[in-house]
Design a protein around this motif. Structure first.
Motif, mmCIF file in Angstrom:
data_model
loop_
_atom_site.group_PDB
_atom_site.id
_atom_site.type_symbol
_atom_site.label_atom_id
_atom_site.label_comp_id
_atom_site.label_asym_id
_atom_site.label_seq_id
_atom_site.Cartn_x
_atom_site.Cartn_y
_atom_site.Cartn_z
ATOM 1 N N MET A 1 50.493 0.357 97.319
ATOM 2 C CA MET A 1 49.659 0.726 96.189
ATOM 3 C C MET A 1 49.792 -0.316 95.081
ATOM 4 S SD MET A 1 49.477 4.387 94.357
ATOM 5 C CE MET A 1 49.448 4.457 92.609
ATOM 6 N N THR A 2 51.014 -0.784 94.792
ATOM 7 C CA THR A 2 51.229 -1.765 93.739
ATOM 8 C C THR A 2 50.559 -3.083 94.094
ATOM 9 O OG1 THR A 2 53.362 -0.735 93.360
ATOM 10 C CG2 THR A 2 52.999 -2.846 92.309
ATOM 11 N N ASP A 25 43.150 4.250 86.832
ATOM 12 C CA ASP A 25 43.078 4.718 88.218
ATOM 13 C C ASP A 25 44.476 4.840 88.820
ATOM 14 O OD1 ASP A 25 40.333 4.792 88.078
ATOM 15 O OD2 ASP A 25 40.019 2.924 89.212
ATOM 16 N N ALA A 26 45.327 3.868 88.540
ATOM 17 C CA ALA A 26 46.697 3.903 89.061
ATOM 18 C C ALA A 26 47.456 5.089 88.464
ATOM 19 C CB ALA A 26 47.417 2.594 88.743
ATOM 20 N N ALA A 27 47.258 5.332 87.190
ATOM 21 C CA ALA A 27 47.916 6.475 86.540
ATOM 22 C C ALA A 27 47.415 7.783 87.147
ATOM 23 C CB ALA A 27 47.679 6.451 85.039
ATOM 24 N N ALA A 28 46.131 7.881 87.419
ATOM 25 C CA ALA A 28 45.573 9.095 88.030
ATOM 26 C C ALA A 28 46.132 9.289 89.439
ATOM 27 C CB ALA A 28 44.051 9.021 88.064
ATOM 28 N N ASP A 29 46.258 8.187 90.195
ATOM 29 C CA ASP A 29 46.842 8.278 91.539
ATOM 30 C C ASP A 29 48.293 8.754 91.464
ATOM 31 O OD1 ASP A 29 44.474 7.388 92.617
ATOM 32 O OD2 ASP A 29 45.178 5.314 92.926
ATOM 33 N N LEU A 30 49.042 8.212 90.520
ATOM 34 C CA LEU A 30 50.439 8.615 90.353
ATOM 35 C C LEU A 30 50.528 10.090 89.943
ATOM 36 C CD1 LEU A 30 53.413 7.851 90.322
ATOM 37 C CD2 LEU A 30 53.125 7.113 87.952
ATOM 38 N N GLU A 31 49.645 10.493 89.057
ATOM 39 C CA GLU A 31 49.614 11.899 88.627
ATOM 40 C C GLU A 31 49.303 12.815 89.809
ATOM 41 O OE1 GLU A 31 47.515 14.714 85.252
ATOM 42 O OE2 GLU A 31 46.747 12.693 85.571
ATOM 43 N N ASP A 32 48.362 12.421 90.655
ATOM 44 C CA ASP A 32 48.034 13.218 91.843
ATOM 45 C C ASP A 32 49.226 13.307 92.784
ATOM 46 O OD1 ASP A 32 45.467 13.582 90.899
ATOM 47 O OD2 ASP A 32 44.570 12.046 92.205
ATOM 48 N N LEU A 33 49.913 12.193 92.970
ATOM 49 C CA LEU A 33 51.078 12.158 93.844
ATOM 50 C C LEU A 33 52.198 13.049 93.307
ATOM 51 C CD1 LEU A 33 52.290 10.775 96.371
ATOM 52 C CD2 LEU A 33 53.160 9.003 94.836
ATOM 53 N N LEU A 34 52.481 12.929 92.016
ATOM 54 C CA LEU A 34 53.525 13.761 91.402
ATOM 55 C C LEU A 34 53.133 15.233 91.421
ATOM 56 C CD1 LEU A 34 54.597 11.577 88.346
ATOM 57 C CD2 LEU A 34 55.932 12.084 90.402
ATOM 58 N N GLY A 35 51.877 15.517 91.169
ATOM 59 C CA GLY A 35 51.399 16.901 91.203
ATOM 60 C C GLY A 35 51.571 17.521 92.574
ATOM 61 N N ALA A 36 51.229 16.778 93.604
ATOM 62 C CA ALA A 36 51.379 17.287 94.974
ATOM 63 C C ALA A 36 52.852 17.529 95.302
ATOM 64 C CB ALA A 36 50.765 16.297 95.969
ATOM 65 N N ALA A 37 53.712 16.609 94.892
ATOM 66 C CA ALA A 37 55.151 16.781 95.148
ATOM 67 C C ALA A 37 55.695 17.999 94.394
ATOM 68 C CB ALA A 37 55.913 15.518 94.736
ATOM 69 N N CYS A 38 55.277 18.174 93.164
ATOM 70 C CA CYS A 38 55.745 19.329 92.371
ATOM 71 C C CYS A 38 55.250 20.640 92.965
ATOM 72 C CB CYS A 38 55.306 19.201 90.912
ATOM 73 S SG CYS A 38 56.224 17.941 90.006
ATOM 74 N N ARG A 39 53.995 20.669 93.431
ATOM 75 C CA ARG A 39 53.479 21.891 94.052
ATOM 76 C C ARG A 39 54.263 22.223 95.308
ATOM 77 N NH1 ARG A 39 48.912 19.750 91.944
ATOM 78 N NH2 ARG A 39 48.378 18.542 93.793
ATOM 79 N N LYS A 40 54.629 21.201 96.060
ATOM 80 C CA LYS A 40 55.380 21.421 97.305
ATOM 81 C C LYS A 40 56.793 21.923 97.012
ATOM 82 C CE LYS A 40 56.477 19.176 101.650
ATOM 83 N NZ LYS A 40 56.288 18.004 102.485
ATOM 84 N N MET A 41 57.406 21.460 95.922
ATOM 85 C CA MET A 41 58.783 21.823 95.598
ATOM 86 C C MET A 41 58.893 23.051 94.694
ATOM 87 S SD MET A 41 60.533 18.066 94.948
ATOM 88 C CE MET A 41 59.995 18.092 93.274
#
Length: 173
Positions: A1-2, A25-41
């Motif tokens: 991604m980087t 866009d990169a910040a939105a991608d990171l936010e989506d990734l963190l959001g998915a991880a938080c929902r899973k945990m």
């Protein structure tokens, strides 16, 4: 991604607006990734937190090492003076451990919710029945008062888990 972001920035050097667009866009991608991880945990963390707090606090009541024991004794004397403290504290310790264990086991949350509601009501008792212990002034809790008020977090966490019970029920189509 980087690497992709770096290549895009070099390839599209159309000015500062383009760089900001790609960073957004990169910040939105990171936010989506963190959001998915938080929902899973979310649920496992909530279950573990309730298990640790209730299990630990219950266990130290059983070995008469809880700093809350004098508060429990004072509340018991004020509300149920006919109940022996030594008997009640064992019951309370086991009750708290049971709440923690039941919340930790998926599909047993209904039992845990049935136990946690009276527990939270009872443990909030000093705010009303022992105001000299719980308050140092209007809306100024003592350390004991803060200890009790933190139960709002436990209630919110338990409610979050309980809110999902119907949606995960195996009986629903």
């Amino acid at each position: 991604m980087t690497q992709t972001i770096g290549r895009d920035l070099v390839a599209h050097s159309g000015g500062p607006g383009t760089v900001l667009h790609h960073l957004g866009d990169a910040a939105a991608d990171l936010e989506d990734l963190l959001g998915a991880a938080c929902r899973k945990m979310r649920d496992p963390l909530a279950r573990t937190a309730i298990l640790v707090v209730y299990g630990w606090f219950g266990a130290i009541k059983l070995i008469d090492a809880s700093p809350a024991n004098p508060l429990v004794r004072a509340l018991l004397e004020r509300t149920l003076p006919f109940v022996r403290f030594e008997t009640f504290i064992v019951f309370l310790g086991v009750y708290e451990i049971a709440i923690g264990v039941l919340f930790a086991i998926p599909r047993l949350e209904r039992f845990a919710v049935a136990l946690i509601i009276p527990h939270l009501v009872m443990t909030s008792g000093p705010l009303l029945f022992l105001p000299a212990v719980a308050w140092q002034g209007f809306l100024l809790p003592t350390m004991e008062g803060q200890y009790i008020i933190k139960n709002v977090l436990i209630l919110a966490t338990a409610a979050g888990l309980a809110a999902q019970l119907r949606s995960r029920s195996p009986l629903r189509g």
